[in-house]
Design a protein around this motif. Structure first.
Motif, PDB file in Angstrom:
ATOM      1  N   ALA A  30     -10.007 -28.957   6.576  1.00 43.49           N
ATOM      2  CA  ALA A  30      -9.918 -29.604   8.232  1.00 43.49           C
ATOM      3  C   ALA A  30      -8.944 -29.969   8.439  1.00 43.49           C
ATOM      4  CB  ALA A  30     -10.972 -30.267   7.996  1.00 43.49           C
ATOM      5  N   GLY A  31      -8.091 -29.659   8.956  1.00 46.90           N
ATOM      6  CA  GLY A  31      -7.308 -30.254  10.244  1.00 46.90           C
ATOM      7  C   GLY A  31      -5.747 -29.825   9.725  1.00 46.90           C
ATOM      8  N   ARG A  32      -5.890 -28.079   9.527  1.00 49.97           N
ATOM      9  CA  ARG A  32      -4.843 -27.407   9.144  1.00 49.97           C
ATOM     10  C   ARG A  32      -4.104 -27.294  10.625  1.00 49.97           C
ATOM     11  NH1 ARG A  32      -4.086 -22.284   5.545  1.00 49.97           N
ATOM     12  NH2 ARG A  32      -2.324 -21.438   6.590  1.00 49.97           N
ATOM     13  N   GLY A  33      -4.273 -27.152  11.483  1.00 50.19           N
ATOM     14  CA  GLY A  33      -3.132 -27.352  12.959  1.00 50.19           C
ATOM     15  C   GLY A  33      -3.319 -28.012  13.592  1.00 50.19           C
ATOM     16  N   ALA A  34      -3.864 -29.706  13.136  1.00 52.30           N
ATOM     17  CA  ALA A  34      -4.022 -30.921  14.127  1.00 52.30           C
ATOM     18  C   ALA A  34      -2.597 -31.320  14.187  1.00 52.30           C
ATOM     19  CB  ALA A  34      -4.344 -31.701  13.271  1.00 52.30           C
ATOM     20  N   GLY A  37      -2.227 -37.245  11.714  1.00 47.19           N
ATOM     21  CA  GLY A  37      -3.374 -37.694  10.700  1.00 47.19           C
ATOM     22  C   GLY A  37      -3.320 -36.485   9.292  1.00 47.19           C
ATOM     23  N   PRO A  38      -4.018 -36.453   8.651  1.00 42.81           N
ATOM     24  CA  PRO A  38      -4.023 -35.568   7.214  1.00 42.81           C
ATOM     25  C   PRO A  38      -5.045 -33.782   7.067  1.00 42.81           C
ATOM     26  CG  PRO A  38      -6.169 -37.104   6.941  1.00 42.81           C
ATOM     27  CD  PRO A  38      -5.355 -37.422   8.115  1.00 42.81           C
ATOM     28  N   VAL A  39      -4.009 -33.287   6.183  1.00 39.53           N
ATOM     29  CA  VAL A  39      -5.228 -32.142   6.408  1.00 39.53           C
ATOM     30  C   VAL A  39      -5.614 -32.501   5.234  1.00 39.53           C
ATOM     31  CG1 VAL A  39      -3.406 -30.966   4.821  1.00 39.53           C
ATOM     32  CG2 VAL A  39      -5.130 -29.593   6.091  1.00 39.53           C
ATOM     33  N   ALA A  85      -3.680 -34.182   2.556  1.00 37.77           N
ATOM     34  CA  ALA A  85      -1.835 -34.491   2.659  1.00 37.77           C
ATOM     35  C   ALA A  85      -1.639 -35.039   3.297  1.00 37.77           C
ATOM     36  CB  ALA A  85      -1.740 -33.120   1.984  1.00 37.77           C
ATOM     37  N   TRP A  86      -1.166 -35.886   3.561  1.00 32.19           N
ATOM     38  CA  TRP A  86      -1.246 -36.790   4.835  1.00 32.19           C
ATOM     39  C   TRP A  86       0.323 -36.371   5.620  1.00 32.19           C
ATOM     40  CZ3 TRP A  86      -4.339 -40.560   6.661  1.00 32.19           C
ATOM     41  CH2 TRP A  86      -5.190 -41.131   5.754  1.00 32.19           C
ATOM     42  N   PRO A  87       0.812 -36.748   6.600  1.00 25.80           N
ATOM     43  CA  PRO A  87       2.267 -36.712   7.719  1.00 25.80           C
ATOM     44  C   PRO A  87       2.902 -36.296   6.205  1.00 25.80           C
ATOM     45  CG  PRO A  87       0.519 -37.573   9.057  1.00 25.80           C
ATOM     46  CD  PRO A  87      -0.064 -37.738   7.412  1.00 25.80           C
ATOM     47  N   ASP A  88       3.397 -36.911   6.158  1.00 22.51           N
ATOM     48  CA  ASP A  88       5.090 -37.590   5.360  1.00 22.51           C
ATOM     49  C   ASP A  88       4.730 -36.029   3.490  1.00 22.51           C
ATOM     50  OD1 ASP A  88       2.808 -38.647   3.220  1.00 22.51           O
ATOM     51  OD2 ASP A  88       4.583 -39.985   2.275  1.00 22.51           O
ATOM     52  N   GLU A  89       3.807 -35.881   3.534  1.00 21.77           N
ATOM     53  CA  GLU A  89       3.555 -34.785   2.381  1.00 21.77           C
ATOM     54  C   GLU A  89       3.985 -33.112   3.398  1.00 21.77           C
ATOM     55  OE1 GLU A  89       0.775 -33.292  -1.269  1.00 21.77           O
ATOM     56  OE2 GLU A  89       0.000 -35.115  -0.122  1.00 21.77           O
ATOM     57  N   ILE A  90       3.379 -33.518   4.492  1.00 22.43           N
ATOM     58  CA  ILE A  90       2.964 -32.073   5.347  1.00 22.43           C
ATOM     59  C   ILE A  90       4.711 -31.895   5.497  1.00 22.43           C
ATOM     60  CG2 ILE A  90       2.447 -31.210   7.522  1.00 22.43           C
ATOM     61  CD1 ILE A  90      -0.346 -32.458   7.117  1.00 22.43           C
ATOM     62  N   ASP A  91       5.052 -32.342   6.247  1.00 21.77           N
ATOM     63  CA  ASP A  91       6.881 -32.964   6.472  1.00 21.77           C
ATOM     64  C   ASP A  91       7.016 -32.497   5.411  1.00 21.77           C
ATOM     65  OD1 ASP A  91       6.080 -33.510   8.760  1.00 21.77           O
ATOM     66  OD2 ASP A  91       6.211 -35.572   8.537  1.00 21.77           O
ATOM     67  N   SER A 191       4.009 -41.482  16.607  1.00 18.61           N
ATOM     68  CA  SER A 191       3.030 -42.746  15.805  1.00 18.61           C
ATOM     69  C   SER A 191       3.349 -41.964  14.581  1.00 18.61           C
ATOM     70  CB  SER A 191       1.786 -42.834  15.854  1.00 18.61           C
ATOM     71  OG  SER A 191       0.930 -41.692  15.037  1.00 18.61           O
ATOM     72  N   ALA A 192       3.025 -43.107  13.323  1.00 20.32           N
ATOM     73  CA  ALA A 192       3.780 -43.002  12.008  1.00 20.32           C
ATOM     74  C   ALA A 192       2.674 -42.245  11.800  1.00 20.32           C
ATOM     75  CB  ALA A 192       3.822 -44.477  11.441  1.00 20.32           C
ATOM     76  N   VAL A 193       2.003 -41.854  12.516  1.00 25.54           N
ATOM     77  CA  VAL A 193       0.155 -40.836  11.301  1.00 25.54           C
ATOM     78  C   VAL A 193       0.637 -39.609  12.485  1.00 25.54           C
ATOM     79  CG1 VAL A 193      -1.392 -42.272  11.027  1.00 25.54           C
ATOM     80  CG2 VAL A 193      -1.106 -41.393  13.223  1.00 25.54           C
ATOM     81  N   HIS A 194       1.481 -38.690  13.301  1.00 27.89           N
ATOM     82  CA  HIS A 194       2.091 -37.556  13.753  1.00 27.89           C
ATOM     83  C   HIS A 194       2.777 -37.036  12.516  1.00 27.89           C
ATOM     84  CE1 HIS A 194       0.886 -39.279  17.337  1.00 27.89           C
ATOM     85  NE2 HIS A 194       0.034 -37.547  17.910  1.00 27.89           N
ATOM     86  N   ARG A 195       2.710 -36.027  12.542  1.00 24.59           N
ATOM     87  CA  ARG A 195       3.343 -34.801  11.523  1.00 24.59           C
ATOM     88  C   ARG A 195       4.328 -34.159  12.146  1.00 24.59           C
ATOM     89  NH1 ARG A 195      -2.048 -31.140  10.969  1.00 24.59           N
ATOM     90  NH2 ARG A 195      -2.989 -32.140   9.917  1.00 24.59           N
ATOM     91  N   ARG A 196       5.792 -35.086  12.459  1.00 28.31           N
ATOM     92  CA  ARG A 196       7.424 -35.026  12.708  1.00 28.31           C
ATOM     93  C   ARG A 196       8.166 -33.912  12.569  1.00 28.31           C
ATOM     94  NH1 ARG A 196       9.818 -39.837  13.527  1.00 28.31           N
ATOM     95  NH2 ARG A 196       8.069 -41.553  13.264  1.00 28.31           N
ATOM     96  N   SER A 197       7.481 -32.686  11.701  1.00 24.98           N
ATOM     97  CA  SER A 197       7.866 -31.346  11.196  1.00 24.98           C
ATOM     98  C   SER A 197       7.060 -30.140  12.697  1.00 24.98           C
ATOM     99  CB  SER A 197       7.901 -31.231   9.766  1.00 24.98           C
ATOM    100  OG  SER A 197       6.277 -31.040   9.581  1.00 24.98           O
ATOM    101  N   PHE A 198       6.425 -30.398  12.798  1.00 23.18           N
ATOM    102  CA  PHE A 198       5.429 -29.532  14.629  1.00 23.18           C
ATOM    103  C   PHE A 198       6.104 -29.992  15.343  1.00 23.18           C
ATOM    104  CE2 PHE A 198       0.576 -29.355  12.763  1.00 23.18           C
ATOM    105  CZ  PHE A 198       1.111 -28.816  11.138  1.00 23.18           C
ATOM    106  N   ALA A 199       6.539 -28.796  15.376  1.00 24.29           N
ATOM    107  CA  ALA A 199       7.328 -28.226  17.007  1.00 24.29           C
ATOM    108  C   ALA A 199       7.373 -29.374  17.888  1.00 24.29           C
ATOM    109  CB  ALA A 199       7.173 -27.061  17.488  1.00 24.29           C
ATOM    110  N   PRO A 200       5.456 -29.930  18.501  1.00 26.05           N
ATOM    111  CA  PRO A 200       5.529 -30.580  19.753  1.00 26.05           C
ATOM    112  C   PRO A 200       5.643 -31.666  18.876  1.00 26.05           C
ATOM    113  CG  PRO A 200       3.494 -28.997  19.263  1.00 26.05           C
ATOM    114  CD  PRO A 200       4.237 -28.806  18.895  1.00 26.05           C
ATOM    115  N   ILE A 201       5.581 -32.167  18.795  1.00 23.97           N
ATOM    116  CA  ILE A 201       5.801 -33.279  17.408  1.00 23.97           C
ATOM    117  C   ILE A 201       7.537 -33.754  17.783  1.00 23.97           C
ATOM    118  CG2 ILE A 201       5.700 -35.246  15.913  1.00 23.97           C
ATOM    119  CD1 ILE A 201       3.272 -34.377  17.651  1.00 23.97           C
TER     120      ILE A 201
END
Length: 222
Positions: A30-34, A37-39, A85-91, A191-201
């Motif tokens: 859950a949350g892969r496209g968010a 937050g985490p996936v 997997a939290w945003p830092d790991e996603i990034d 914020s600190a919980v946003h996925r910085r590698s995602f294009a909109p962020i």
């Protein structure tokens, strides 16, 4: 006319049962496209009998129904585990790599260990037989059970993140790219919980970061 909801069955599990693999784990996320937050990934081993359960793809259930079904999954499962997997790991790994890593962590926590897997199109590198059909969360009891655990646990976390990072509406949209989320990002920044590698962020970083280049599996939804 509304199409009727699909009812899960044991077809994919039976393929493994016929080969002597009776501990089949369902895996879903859950949350892969968010954007925040985490996936969250859940793995569930149900009893290897063709019983009927009220388990459904989490998207077919209301929030209250999901909580009831999640409690039933935890009650009847031979084993279950949830990992994030939290945003830092996603990034660091990209969303697909981070999802795989969380799935493998969840599977490693299962006791007894699974002898085979059914996933919702998540093609994991594992040393047991795996079926990874699309839409498995609507077709397989095991994957449906995992989808409900992943969704309810991630929703709980997003409520906590909403309290810790007010103003973004995380409790309402769960970190997805809703118009209210876009507006909050424009007003408050990242914020600190946003996925910085995602294009909109990435586009809203000040200054825009060159550190995150598009890579295979990376979410780039605007």
């Amino acid at each position: 006319m509304t199409r009727p909801a699909v009812t899960p069955d044991w077809a994919f599990e039976r393929e493994h049962w016929r080969r002597g693999y009776f501990r089949v784990a369902g895996v879903d996320e859950a949350g892969r496209g968010a954007w925040a937050g985490p996936v969250t990934v859940a793995a569930v081993i149900l009893p290897g009998t063709a019983l009927e359960y009220p388990f459904r793809d989490s998207k077919q259930l209301t929030a209250a129904q999901r909580e009831d079904v999640a409690a039933e999954v935890r009650r009847v499962a031979l084993a279950w585990a949830v990992e994030h997997a939290w945003p830092d790991e996603i990034d660091e790994k990209n969303i697909l790599g981070a999802t795989h890593a969380a799935a493998l962590r969840a599977l490693a926590r299962l006791e007894p260990r699974p002898q085979a897997l059914v996933t919702d199109y998540l093609k994991l590198r594992v040393d047991v037989p795996i079926s990874a059909p699309p839409k498995a969360d609507a077709l397989s009891y095991s994957v449906a059970a995992a989808s409900v655990l992943a969704k309810t646990e991630r929703d709980r976390i997003m409520l906590e993140l909403d309290a810790a990072h007010p103003g973004y509406g995380l409790a309402a949209h769960k970190g997805y790219g809703a118009p209210a989320h876009r507006a909050a990002l424009d007003a408050q920044g990242v914020s600190a919980v946003h996925r910085r590698s995602f294009a909109p962020i990435r586009a809203r970083l000040d200054p825009p970061s060159p550190l995150f280049a598009t890579s295979p599996g990376q979410e780039e939804t605007a």
